[in-house]
Write a protein that holds these residues in place. Sequence first.
Motif, PDB file in Angstrom:
ATOM      1  N   ASN A   1     -21.127  62.733 -25.680  1.00 54.24           N
ATOM      2  CA  ASN A   1     -21.533  61.657 -26.591  1.00 54.24           C
ATOM      3  C   ASN A   1     -21.216  60.317 -25.938  1.00 54.24           C
ATOM      4  O   ASN A   1     -20.123  59.795 -26.065  1.00 54.24           O
ATOM      5  CB  ASN A   1     -20.796  61.799 -27.928  1.00 54.24           C
ATOM      6  N   GLY A   2     -22.191  59.786 -25.198  1.00 58.06           N
ATOM      7  CA  GLY A   2     -22.013  58.464 -24.618  1.00 58.06           C
ATOM      8  C   GLY A   2     -21.256  58.469 -23.302  1.00 58.06           C
ATOM      9  O   GLY A   2     -20.963  59.523 -22.731  1.00 58.06           O
ATOM     10  N   PRO A   3     -20.900  57.274 -22.814  1.00 56.41           N
ATOM     11  CA  PRO A   3     -20.296  57.126 -21.484  1.00 56.41           C
ATOM     12  C   PRO A   3     -18.819  57.498 -21.466  1.00 56.41           C
ATOM     13  O   PRO A   3     -17.931  56.640 -21.415  1.00 56.41           O
ATOM     14  CB  PRO A   3     -20.511  55.638 -21.168  1.00 56.41           C
ATOM     15  N   LEU A   4     -18.550  58.794 -21.477  1.00 57.75           N
ATOM     16  CA  LEU A   4     -17.182  59.303 -21.438  1.00 57.75           C
ATOM     17  C   LEU A   4     -16.935  59.977 -20.090  1.00 57.75           C
ATOM     18  O   LEU A   4     -17.822  60.637 -19.552  1.00 57.75           O
ATOM     19  CB  LEU A   4     -16.962  60.334 -22.556  1.00 57.75           C
ATOM     20  N   PRO A   5     -15.734  59.829 -19.538  1.00 51.33           N
ATOM     21  CA  PRO A   5     -15.434  60.507 -18.270  1.00 51.33           C
ATOM     22  C   PRO A   5     -15.388  62.013 -18.452  1.00 51.33           C
ATOM     23  O   PRO A   5     -14.909  62.514 -19.475  1.00 51.33           O
ATOM     24  CB  PRO A   5     -14.063  59.944 -17.886  1.00 51.33           C
TER      25      PRO A   5
END
Length: 313
Positions: free
Chosen positions: A222-226
């Motif tokens: 969900n989105g820009p997560l590492p």
Amino acid sequence: MTSTVLPGFLDAHVHLALIDPSLLVRGGIARVLDLGGWPASPAPSAAQEADAQLPDIAFAHQFLTAPGGYPARQDWTPPGSVAEIANASDAAAAVDAQWAAGASVVKIALNAETGPVPGDDVLAATVARAHELGLPVVAHAEGRGQAERAFAAGVDAFAHTPFSEWLPDGMIAAMALSMTWISTLDIHGWGDPTEEFAVASDNLRRFHQAGGRVLYGTDLGNGPLPVGLNRREIEALLAAGLSPENVLSALTGPGPGGSPAPESSPNPNRPVASTHPARITFIPGARPSDPPAFVDWLCTARAVSRLELEDLQ
């Protein structure tokens, strides 16, 4: 050289179908709980998981939701990963299907902000059938009143710290007696905190103070997560009042419902990944006492097998 060895770190909320799961082990994650979308057939064998350097995997398989409800109409939803339940019979059948697919938990979506949600009778039937099978129920509760509905129905865990509304102290204290909350604070802004981040952080702070059980989880995919340990999630947990020791407990504890996830499961249909050498967490150096240094140290963690550990020591 001094080093630290801990039980395998768990991310208790991921979506493996939306990421490259082979990157998780090198990012310090030894165990995951996939909360919707992971294909149950064919499930990865223990040998395949070891060969591919995947973490140990437990999963919910399909999202259970109302007809037309979240995430049935979202463009990111993997094909076949949603079961739409209109009545109590549908709910019981859907739970049975997750059991047959090897799921370790049941995931139900109560997202009133995005579409219809299961009614109280359907929610109750879902929880009842899952508990008959020994499966904990994890709810995505979004929208005013949905967290309270889930708790009243006997749901075991929240997939996200409640973020739609500030929950009263009395309700949080009651939830702390029986529920597990999966953190997922960083999805509210991904480093640029939103109002939902503030609400969730305050709810989590009071839940933790009341003795509630918190698990580290990121909603990865969900989105820009590492892909691996998320520094911002760890920092958010510390800012919400968890101590470094509490953070380690959130990373190393068993999964929702109190049963270990994913090393063992109440479901004999699920292949158990720990038939290959169980991964553990290796962190170079001794644990620092200073919180910022603790975060730096924690983010150097590696998920290794016991055989690999022998080569590191």
